[in-house]
Write a protein that holds these residues in place. Structure first.
Motif, mmCIF file in Angstrom:
data_model
loop_
_atom_site.group_PDB
_atom_site.id
_atom_site.type_symbol
_atom_site.label_atom_id
_atom_site.label_comp_id
_atom_site.label_asym_id
_atom_site.label_seq_id
_atom_site.Cartn_x
_atom_site.Cartn_y
_atom_site.Cartn_z
ATOM 1 N N UNK A 44 0.771 -1.048 0.011
ATOM 2 C CA UNK A 44 -0.237 0.032 -0.037
ATOM 3 C C UNK A 44 0.696 1.163 0.053
ATOM 4 N N UNK A 45 0.397 2.174 -1.113
ATOM 5 C CA UNK A 45 1.341 3.357 -1.052
ATOM 6 C C UNK A 45 0.850 4.354 -1.504
ATOM 7 N N UNK A 46 -0.102 4.517 -0.364
ATOM 8 C CA UNK A 46 -1.734 5.842 0.530
ATOM 9 C C UNK A 46 -0.939 7.024 -0.245
ATOM 10 N N UNK A 47 0.479 7.295 0.384
ATOM 11 C CA UNK A 47 0.467 8.574 -0.290
ATOM 12 C C UNK A 47 0.799 8.779 -1.494
ATOM 13 N N UNK A 48 1.553 8.134 -2.336
ATOM 14 C CA UNK A 48 1.450 8.131 -4.193
ATOM 15 C C UNK A 48 0.441 8.181 -4.249
ATOM 16 N N UNK A 49 -1.012 7.546 -4.306
ATOM 17 C CA UNK A 49 -2.351 7.329 -4.477
ATOM 18 C C UNK A 49 -3.420 9.119 -4.308
ATOM 19 N N UNK A 50 -2.601 9.422 -2.888
ATOM 20 C CA UNK A 50 -3.292 10.413 -2.610
ATOM 21 C C UNK A 50 -3.231 11.984 -3.590
ATOM 22 N N UNK A 51 -1.429 11.957 -3.774
ATOM 23 C CA UNK A 51 -0.403 12.341 -4.272
ATOM 24 C C UNK A 51 -1.483 12.404 -6.226
ATOM 25 N N UNK A 52 -0.861 11.204 -6.200
ATOM 26 C CA UNK A 52 -1.196 11.367 -7.325
ATOM 27 C C UNK A 52 -2.510 10.843 -8.156
ATOM 28 N N UNK A 77 -3.037 7.728 -7.966
ATOM 29 C CA UNK A 77 -3.055 6.226 -8.199
ATOM 30 C C UNK A 77 -1.272 5.915 -7.986
ATOM 31 N N UNK A 78 -1.108 4.476 -8.114
ATOM 32 C CA UNK A 78 0.197 4.424 -7.400
ATOM 33 C C UNK A 78 1.045 4.588 -9.398
ATOM 34 N N UNK A 79 2.138 5.729 -9.250
ATOM 35 C CA UNK A 79 2.807 6.034 -10.453
ATOM 36 C C UNK A 79 3.419 5.331 -10.376
ATOM 37 N N UNK A 80 4.213 4.144 -9.295
ATOM 38 C CA UNK A 80 5.477 2.974 -9.282
ATOM 39 C C UNK A 80 4.823 2.523 -9.781
ATOM 40 N N UNK A 81 3.757 1.554 -9.335
ATOM 41 C CA UNK A 81 3.914 0.216 -10.163
ATOM 42 C C UNK A 81 3.415 0.748 -12.109
ATOM 43 N N UNK A 82 2.743 1.940 -12.020
ATOM 44 C CA UNK A 82 2.661 2.192 -13.739
ATOM 45 C C UNK A 82 3.760 2.597 -13.910
ATOM 46 N N UNK A 83 4.916 3.494 -13.144
ATOM 47 C CA UNK A 83 6.172 3.520 -14.207
ATOM 48 C C UNK A 83 6.764 1.915 -14.311
ATOM 49 N N UNK A 84 7.022 0.832 -13.312
ATOM 50 C CA UNK A 84 7.275 -0.238 -13.946
ATOM 51 C C UNK A 84 6.369 -1.102 -15.312
#
Length: 167
Positions: free
Chosen positions: A58-66, A68-75
């Motif tokens: 869970x990376x709620x900080x990414x979901x809150x900021x963007x 969605x989880x931009x880390x999974x998307x970029x990978x």
């Protein structure tokens, strides 16, 4: 990946290591490109909150900021581009070519406004990769050159044991 790192990025290597790096193309195959599809599909699943056999980090900080989880998307996008390069050109360029790297970086830093937009971009590259494999236009053999790899591996073991252990 170490087989395709630029020589300037290799901290240390031996004669056997250099030979193994020279065999990089023997490892590339349509099977390898299909693995990239599987890995990127896993990243998409995690991005969507679906776990295969376990809990999704869970990376709620990414979901809150963007949104969605931009880390999974970029990978996922990186894997799609790398799989496509393997399928279309029979090589893996490291670091990634600048245009693709910038696209991945833009996605990772929130430059793609919505998860749907990110998914559309990822799936567009994924679809090119799958089409290359399914149409037969991929430049790769179906399977890696295991005969060539095995011959080198056996000989490398023999030389190592002979040179370092007197056998």
């Amino acid at each position: 990946l170490p087989l395709f790192a630029p020589a300037a990025s290799v901290y240390a290597s031996t004669e056997l290591g250099d030979e193994l790096r020279g065999l990089g193309s023997a490892f590339l195959s349509q099977r390898a490109a299909r693995r990239f599809v599987g890995y990127l599909d896993g990243q998409i699943d995690r991005m969507l909150g679906h776990a295969r056999g376990g809990k999704v980090p869970n990376r709620p900080e990414l979901v809150e900021r963007y949104g969605y989880d931009v880390k999974y998307a970029s990978h996922a996008l990186r894997l799609a581009y790398q799989g496509l390069e393997i399928a279309e050109h029979g090589r893996l360029t490291l670091p990634m070519p600048e245009a693709e790297r910038e696209h991945v970086r833009r996605l990772k830093t929130g430059g793609v406004a919505t998860m749907d937009d990110a998914l559309d971009q990822i799936r567009a590259v994924r679809n090119r990769l799958v089409e290359s494999l399914e149409s037969g236009s991929a430049v790769l053999p179906a399977e890696p050159d295991t005969d060539r790899i095995s011959v080198w591996s056996i000989e490398a073991h023999r030389r190592h044991w002979r040179d370092h252990h007197g056998f």
